[in-house]
Design a protein around this motif. Structure first.
Motif, PDB file in Angstrom:
ATOM      1  N   ASP A  51       0.811  -1.222   0.000  1.00 28.86           N
ATOM      2  CA  ASP A  51       0.000   0.000   0.000  1.00 28.86           C
ATOM      3  C   ASP A  51       0.847   1.277   0.000  1.00 28.86           C
ATOM      4  O   ASP A  51       0.296   2.381   0.057  1.00 28.86           O
ATOM      5  N   PHE A  52       2.183   1.136  -0.060  1.00 33.40           N
ATOM      6  CA  PHE A  52       3.057   2.304   0.042  1.00 33.40           C
ATOM      7  C   PHE A  52       3.556   2.707  -1.348  1.00 33.40           C
ATOM      8  O   PHE A  52       4.243   1.934  -2.015  1.00 33.40           O
ATOM      9  N   ALA A  53       3.212   3.908  -1.799  1.00 31.00           N
ATOM     10  CA  ALA A  53       3.628   4.374  -3.123  1.00 31.00           C
ATOM     11  C   ALA A  53       4.717   5.438  -2.998  1.00 31.00           C
ATOM     12  O   ALA A  53       4.685   6.292  -2.106  1.00 31.00           O
ATOM     13  N   MET A  54       5.672   5.357  -3.930  1.00 28.83           N
ATOM     14  CA  MET A  54       6.780   6.308  -3.948  1.00 28.83           C
ATOM     15  C   MET A  54       6.307   7.627  -4.573  1.00 28.83           C
ATOM     16  O   MET A  54       5.712   7.656  -5.632  1.00 28.83           O
ATOM     17  N   ARG A  55       6.564   8.744  -3.879  1.00 24.74           N
ATOM     18  CA  ARG A  55       6.155  10.058  -4.387  1.00 24.74           C
ATOM     19  C   ARG A  55       7.347  10.920  -4.788  1.00 24.74           C
ATOM     20  O   ARG A  55       7.204  11.829  -5.606  1.00 24.74           O
ATOM     21  N   ASP A  56       8.494  10.680  -4.193  1.00 28.73           N
ATOM     22  CA  ASP A  56       9.724  11.413  -4.517  1.00 28.73           C
ATOM     23  C   ASP A  56      10.845  10.403  -4.726  1.00 28.73           C
ATOM     24  O   ASP A  56      10.751   9.283  -4.224  1.00 28.73           O
ATOM     25  N   PRO A  57      11.903  10.808  -5.432  1.00 25.52           N
ATOM     26  CA  PRO A  57      13.068   9.917  -5.515  1.00 25.52           C
ATOM     27  C   PRO A  57      13.574   9.587  -4.106  1.00 25.52           C
ATOM     28  O   PRO A  57      13.572  10.459  -3.230  1.00 25.52           O
ATOM     29  N   PHE A  58      13.968   8.345  -3.914  1.00 25.66           N
ATOM     30  CA  PHE A  58      14.535   7.993  -2.606  1.00 25.66           C
ATOM     31  C   PHE A  58      15.441   6.778  -2.713  1.00 25.66           C
ATOM     32  O   PHE A  58      15.509   6.121  -3.754  1.00 25.66           O
ATOM     33  N   VAL A  59      16.160   6.553  -1.625  1.00 24.37           N
ATOM     34  CA  VAL A  59      17.143   5.473  -1.557  1.00 24.37           C
ATOM     35  C   VAL A  59      16.488   4.249  -0.935  1.00 24.37           C
ATOM     36  O   VAL A  59      15.900   4.342   0.145  1.00 24.37           O
ATOM     37  N   LEU A  60      16.567   3.118  -1.616  1.00 18.44           N
ATOM     38  CA  LEU A  60      16.027   1.862  -1.115  1.00 18.44           C
ATOM     39  C   LEU A  60      17.019   1.209  -0.152  1.00 18.44           C
ATOM     40  O   LEU A  60      18.135   1.692   0.026  1.00 18.44           O
ATOM     41  N   GLY A  61      16.615   0.076   0.396  1.00 16.23           N
ATOM     42  CA  GLY A  61      17.535  -0.746   1.172  1.00 16.23           C
ATOM     43  C   GLY A  61      17.277  -0.719   2.666  1.00 16.23           C
ATOM     44  O   GLY A  61      17.262   0.351   3.275  1.00 16.23           O
ATOM     45  N   HIS A  62      17.052  -1.908   3.241  1.00 18.11           N
ATOM     46  CA  HIS A  62      16.850  -1.986   4.690  1.00 18.11           C
ATOM     47  C   HIS A  62      17.446  -3.261   5.278  1.00 18.11           C
ATOM     48  O   HIS A  62      17.216  -3.580   6.430  1.00 18.11           O
ATOM     49  N   GLU A  63      18.209  -4.005   4.473  1.00 18.98           N
ATOM     50  CA  GLU A  63      18.915  -5.185   4.992  1.00 18.98           C
ATOM     51  C   GLU A  63      20.392  -4.844   4.927  1.00 18.98           C
ATOM     52  O   GLU A  63      20.968  -4.840   3.832  1.00 18.98           O
ATOM     53  N   LEU A  64      20.998  -4.535   6.069  1.00 15.78           N
ATOM     54  CA  LEU A  64      22.362  -4.015   5.976  1.00 15.78           C
ATOM     55  C   LEU A  64      23.249  -4.445   7.128  1.00 15.78           C
ATOM     56  O   LEU A  64      22.784  -4.771   8.213  1.00 15.78           O
ATOM     57  N   ALA A  65      24.526  -4.410   6.818  1.00 16.43           N
ATOM     58  CA  ALA A  65      25.560  -4.557   7.836  1.00 16.43           C
ATOM     59  C   ALA A  65      26.725  -3.683   7.398  1.00 16.43           C
ATOM     60  O   ALA A  65      26.905  -3.394   6.212  1.00 16.43           O
ATOM     61  N   GLY A  66      27.502  -3.268   8.360  1.00 14.62           N
ATOM     62  CA  GLY A  66      28.631  -2.396   8.047  1.00 14.62           C
ATOM     63  C   GLY A  66      29.527  -2.235   9.248  1.00 14.62           C
ATOM     64  O   GLY A  66      29.550  -3.103  10.137  1.00 14.62           O
TER      65      GLY A  66
END
Ligand code: ZN
Length: 345
Positions: A51-66
Motif C-alpha cells: 500500500d506504500f507508493a513512492m512520491r519522490d526519488p529515494f534510496v532503497l535498502g533496509h537489509e544491511l551490515a557495516g
C-alpha cells in the motif's frame, strides 16, 4: 558519499550526497553490504510496495551490515571499526503500540528505505547511514557483512513463527520459496515441524527449499497434487503464505486442514484479492498476519553469527553499488537468483 537513488521505476542513479553527521545517541555506519528485498524490487519495478507508493526519488535498502565510522555523544557501546548488523526499524518507545510491546506497529516508526512515510525514509543503499545506537547489533570482527545482513529477512520469519501455533509434530506447507519462503523453511525446521512441504512455480527456488531442509518440494503447477491436498477437508496443520500473491493465498486456504492455521507473511498487492475466503468460515481456519519484526532482530543476528543457521546457500549474487540497476534486474529473475546483495568498497 555515493547514494543509489531510485528516481523512477527501473532507474537508479548514483548521486553524490553529503554524509550524515551522527547526532546524540547515534552511530554513523559505513554500509558494507545491503540485501535486495522483495519490497525493494516492488518499489524499483512498480514504484510502490503493497500500500506504500513512492512520491519522490529515494534510496532503497533496509537489509544491511557495516562498520562503525563515527559515533555521536552518549554512545558508549560501539567503538569505531566495530562491525554491526543494523535493525532498519526505529520505534518511538512511547506510542500506544510501543508501550504494549508491539513495536513493529509503532505509530512513529522510522524504517530505512520506506515510502510508508512522507517525506520518505531514506534507505541503506548509500555509503553511510546514521542510526540510533539501539538499532546496532555487534557482529564478530571477521564476520561477512552480506551474511550478517540476512538477519533482517530472518527476523521477519522468526517474528512470523511466533504468531503460528506450535510446529512440533505439525504438517507444514510453505507457499512461495523466495528468500523469505526459504528462510521460513529453515526456521520452521528448527522450530520442530514434523513434515515440511514447500511449493513454488520455479524449480531453482524449489531446489533451494530442499537445501534449507524441506522434506518435499512440489511445483505449484502440479495441480493434481494440490487438488489431492484439498480433499477431505485439507491436509496441512499450518500453511505459511510467503508468495505475496492472491493465487498463493488461495492455495493456502484450500490446502489447510479444517481447524488449521494460515499465516500470511507475503506482501500482497494493494487492493482487493479474489480468493477462497469462504473457506476461512467453513473450515474454521485461523487466518493470521505477520508484519516486520521487533526484538527478533537480535535473535536473528545470533542465529546467524553462531552458525546455527547457515544461510549462505540463499545468497546467490553480489554486485558493486555502481551496478545497482543490473543487480535489481538479476534479483527479479527468479530463474537465476535468490538473495542478491549490493557490496560497498
Ligand atoms: Zn511507537
Amino acid at each position: 558519499m555515493i547514494a543509489a537513488v531510485l528516481h523512477e521505476p527501473k532507474k537508479i542513479l548514483l548521486e553524490e550526497w553529503e554524509a550524515p553527521e551522527p547526532g546524540p545517541g547515534q552511530v554513523l555506519v559505513r554500509v558494507r553490504a545491503g540485501g535486495i528485498c522483495g519490497s525493494d524490487l516492488s518499489y524499483y519495478f512498480k514504484g510502490k510496495s503493497g500500500d506504500f507508493a513512492m512520491r519522490d526519488p529515494f534510496v532503497l535498502g533496509h537489509e544491511l551490515a557495516g562498520e562503525v565510522a563515527a559515533v555521536g555523544t552518549d554512545v558508549a557501546a560501539f567503538p569505531v571499526g566495530q562491525r554491526v548488523a543494523v535493525n532498519p526499524g526505529l520505534n518511538c518507545g512511547t506510542c500506544r503500540f510501543c508501550v504494549r510491546g508491539m513495536t513493529n506497529h509503532c505509530l512513529h516508526m522510522r524504517f530505512l528505505g520506506s515510502a510508508s512515510v512522507y517525506p520518505h525514509s531514506q534507505g541503506a543503499f548509500r555509503e553511510y547511514v546514521a542510526v540510533a545506537e539501539s538499532q546496532c547489533v555487534a557482529i564478530p570482527h571477521d564476520f561477512d557483512f552480506a551474511t550478517a545482513s540476512m538477519a533482517e529477512p530472518l527476523a521477519v520469519t522468526l517474528h512470523a513463527l511466533r504468531h503460528a501455533p506450535t510446529l512440533l509434530g505439525a504438517r507444514v506447507l510453505v507457499v512461495g520459496c523466495g528468500p523469505i519462503g526459504c528462510l521460513l523453511v529453515a526456521a520452521a525446521r528448527r522450530a520442530g515441524a514434523h513434515h515440511l512441504t514447500a511449493i513454488d512455480l520455479a524449480q531453482p527456488a524449489l531446489d533451494k527449499a530442499m537445501e534449507m531442509r524441506a522434506d518435499t518440494a512440489v511445483s505449484a503447477t502440479d495441480t493434481a497434487q494440490i487438488d489431492a491436498w484439498q480433499q477431505h477437508r485439507g491436509t496441512f496443520d499450518v500453511v505459511i503464505e510467503a508468495s505475496g500473491s492472491p493465487a498463493g493465498l488461495d492455495t493456502a486456504l484450500r490446502t489447510a486442514i479444517a481447524g488449521g492455521t494460515v499465516l500470511q507473511v507475503g506482501n500482497m498487492p494493494s487492493g482487493q484479492s479474489p480468493v477462497a475466503m469462504n473457506l476461512i468460515m467453513s473450515k474454521e481456519l485461523r487466518l493470521l498476519g505477520s508484519f516486520r519484526f521487533g526484538a527478533e532482530y537480535a535473535t536473528a543476528v545470533e542465529e546467524i553469527v553462531s552458525g546455527k543457521l547457515d544461510l549462505r546457500p540463499l545468497m546467490s549474487h553480489t554486485f558493486p553499488l555502481a551496478e545497482a540497476n543490473k543487480a535489481f534486474a538479476i534479483a527479479q529473475d527468479r530463474s537465476q537468483s535468490m538473495k542478491v546483495h549490493l557490496q560497498f568498497d
